[in-house]
Design a protein around this motif. Structure first.
Motif, mmCIF file in Angstrom:
data_model
loop_
_atom_site.group_PDB
_atom_site.id
_atom_site.type_symbol
_atom_site.label_atom_id
_atom_site.label_comp_id
_atom_site.label_asym_id
_atom_site.label_seq_id
_atom_site.Cartn_x
_atom_site.Cartn_y
_atom_site.Cartn_z
ATOM 1 N N THR A 211 -3.277 12.100 8.607
ATOM 2 C CA THR A 211 -3.160 10.854 7.861
ATOM 3 C C THR A 211 -3.756 9.707 8.664
ATOM 4 O O THR A 211 -3.611 9.626 9.880
ATOM 5 C CB THR A 211 -1.692 10.533 7.523
ATOM 6 O OG1 THR A 211 -0.943 10.364 8.723
ATOM 7 C CG2 THR A 211 -1.078 11.628 6.679
ATOM 8 N N SER A 217 -2.979 6.969 1.931
ATOM 9 C CA SER A 217 -2.145 6.601 0.783
ATOM 10 C C SER A 217 -2.681 5.301 0.204
ATOM 11 O O SER A 217 -3.061 4.392 0.951
ATOM 12 C CB SER A 217 -0.693 6.429 1.248
ATOM 13 O OG SER A 217 0.084 5.792 0.264
ATOM 14 N N ARG A 226 -1.902 4.807 6.073
ATOM 15 C CA ARG A 226 -2.160 6.179 6.527
ATOM 16 C C ARG A 226 -1.361 7.177 5.710
ATOM 17 O O ARG A 226 -1.829 8.267 5.415
ATOM 18 C CB ARG A 226 -1.882 6.332 8.021
ATOM 19 C CG ARG A 226 -0.454 6.110 8.439
ATOM 20 C CD ARG A 226 -0.299 6.409 9.939
ATOM 21 N NE ARG A 226 -0.665 7.782 10.245
ATOM 22 C CZ ARG A 226 -0.863 8.234 11.474
ATOM 23 N NH1 ARG A 226 -0.754 7.417 12.501
ATOM 24 N NH2 ARG A 226 -1.170 9.510 11.669
ATOM 25 N N CYS A 227 -0.116 6.823 5.333
ATOM 26 C CA CYS A 227 0.674 7.682 4.453
ATOM 27 C C CYS A 227 1.735 6.829 3.779
ATOM 28 O O CYS A 227 1.874 5.636 4.072
ATOM 29 C CB CYS A 227 1.298 8.858 5.208
ATOM 30 S SG CYS A 227 2.686 8.448 6.268
ATOM 31 N N HIS A 228 2.490 7.419 2.877
ATOM 32 C CA HIS A 228 3.511 6.684 2.146
ATOM 33 C C HIS A 228 4.614 6.151 3.055
ATOM 34 O O HIS A 228 5.355 5.244 2.667
ATOM 35 C CB HIS A 228 4.168 7.590 1.097
ATOM 36 C CG HIS A 228 3.310 7.884 -0.089
ATOM 37 N ND1 HIS A 228 2.417 6.977 -0.624
ATOM 38 C CD2 HIS A 228 3.222 8.992 -0.885
ATOM 39 C CE1 HIS A 228 1.819 7.513 -1.674
ATOM 40 N NE2 HIS A 228 2.285 8.728 -1.853
ATOM 41 N N CYS A 251 1.161 10.161 15.087
ATOM 42 C CA CYS A 251 2.200 9.651 14.198
ATOM 43 C C CYS A 251 3.078 8.662 14.954
ATOM 44 O O CYS A 251 3.523 8.939 16.073
ATOM 45 C CB CYS A 251 3.051 10.808 13.666
ATOM 46 S SG CYS A 251 4.380 10.269 12.559
ATOM 47 N N GLY A 261 4.150 14.545 3.697
ATOM 48 C CA GLY A 261 3.848 13.975 4.998
ATOM 49 C C GLY A 261 3.598 15.041 6.042
ATOM 50 O O GLY A 261 2.513 15.117 6.631
ATOM 51 N N HIS A 264 0.500 17.450 6.785
ATOM 52 C CA HIS A 264 -0.705 16.961 7.456
ATOM 53 C C HIS A 264 -0.559 16.905 8.971
ATOM 54 O O HIS A 264 -1.533 16.572 9.665
ATOM 55 C CB HIS A 264 -1.067 15.572 6.914
ATOM 56 C CG HIS A 264 -1.203 15.520 5.426
ATOM 57 N ND1 HIS A 264 -2.171 16.228 4.750
ATOM 58 C CD2 HIS A 264 -0.467 14.877 4.475
ATOM 59 C CE1 HIS A 264 -2.041 16.011 3.435
ATOM 60 N NE2 HIS A 264 -1.013 15.203 3.250
#
Length: 291
Positions: A211, A217, A226-228, A251, A261, A264
């Motif tokens: 991500t 996202s 990068r993501c939710h 992360c 999530g 990835h």
């Protein structure tokens, strides 16, 4: 060719189900809110269609992850059908309760479209849900079926697994906040050989994750993250400012406990487990036991 996966979540928050275990805050969308969601989706679909100009030599995949149920809205059905026919779109999928009709899928490119479906006991009769699954099978649509692993759902999950053909993967999400004894987990593991991936949150701080690099996202306003689960914006989809910030990065969160999530996270090697079916949550080579 490069690849970019986009998880899109617009402002839609209304759903035709009222699951007591659903973590999403639901509302009854007003006509104005529905118009705004429709406009946001049309803008996003137009961007994807034009992506070869913005991101040349890039294959795009899209997973719709709405707060509500998207497929009861005509604009989601139309968007998926349109995107599925674009040559630079590798996969377009959506999370859905499968409550709506399925005839619209006849307008889709079946090599590209896929569904991530969830069975919700207490919200729909098992026979009705299975009838929808039969329609997907008849049409040759790729799809997975899932259930939330609450104790009261076990008998229904077993019945659905027994009724589905072996080629349909049935996944189980660990219920949020529920702690499973080893004996309880064994019941769910017997249904879903990958249940152990969902049972415990995955430590993720500092680990490499796709991500923010090849997965992003996007919300209804076009804000790219990068993501939710990480609120820091990377830029805007529509002015192109996000593109310069796409890069490998670790992360920043302590743990990741949602499939969209942790799939990835690079150290988990789940792209190998779900090769060819990451967005629709279908393991590679299913129904052969993964691994």
């Amino acid at each position: 060719m490069n690849a970019l996966t986009i998880l899109y979540r617009g402002p839609l928050a209304s759903c035709d189900y009222d699951c007591p275990y659903c973590p999403f805050a639901k509302r009854r969308d007003s006509p104005a809110q529905l118009r705004a969601d429709r406009a946001a989706l049309a803008r996003f679909t137009a961007w994807v269609a034009d992506a070869p100009r913005t991101l040349p030599d890039t294959a795009v995949s899209v997973l719709f992850t709405p707060w509500g149920e998207g497929l009861v809205r005509s604009w989601y059905r139309r968007a998926i059908a349109e995107l599925s026919r674009l040559p630079h779109v590798e996969r377009v999928a959506i999370q859905t309760n499968l409550s709506g009709r399925t005839a619209w899928l006849d307008e889709c490119e079946l090599d590209t479209v896929a569904l991530w479906t969830t069975y919700h006991p207490g919200q729909v009769a098992r026979e009705r849900f299975l009838a929808r699954c039969a329609e997907l099978l008849e049409r040759g649509v790729r799809f997975s079926v899932g259930v939330v692993g609450l104790p009261g759902h076990l008998a229904e999950a077993r019945a659905v697994r027994a009724a589905l053909p072996p080629e349909v993967y049935l996944w189980v999400n660990a219920a949020e906040g529920h702690r499973y004894t080893d004996a309880e987990a064994a019941h769910w593991q017997a249904l879903d050989p990958l249940f152990h991936l969902s049972r415990h949150p995955h430590p993720s701080r500092g680990l490499p994750c796709r991500t923010g690099h090849t997965v992003v996202s996007v919300d209804g306003e076009g804000a790219v993250r990068r993501c939710h689960f990480v609120p820091e914006p990377l830029g805007s989809l529509y002015d192109g400012s996000f593109a310069a910030r796409l890069a490998p990065r670790p992360c920043p969160l302590e743990r990741c406990d949602c499939h969209i999530g942790y799939v990835h996270l690079e150290p988990l090697d789940l792209y190998d487990v779900f090769r060819g079916g990451v967005l629709e949550r279908i393991p590679a080579g299913w129904p052969a036991p993964p691994g």
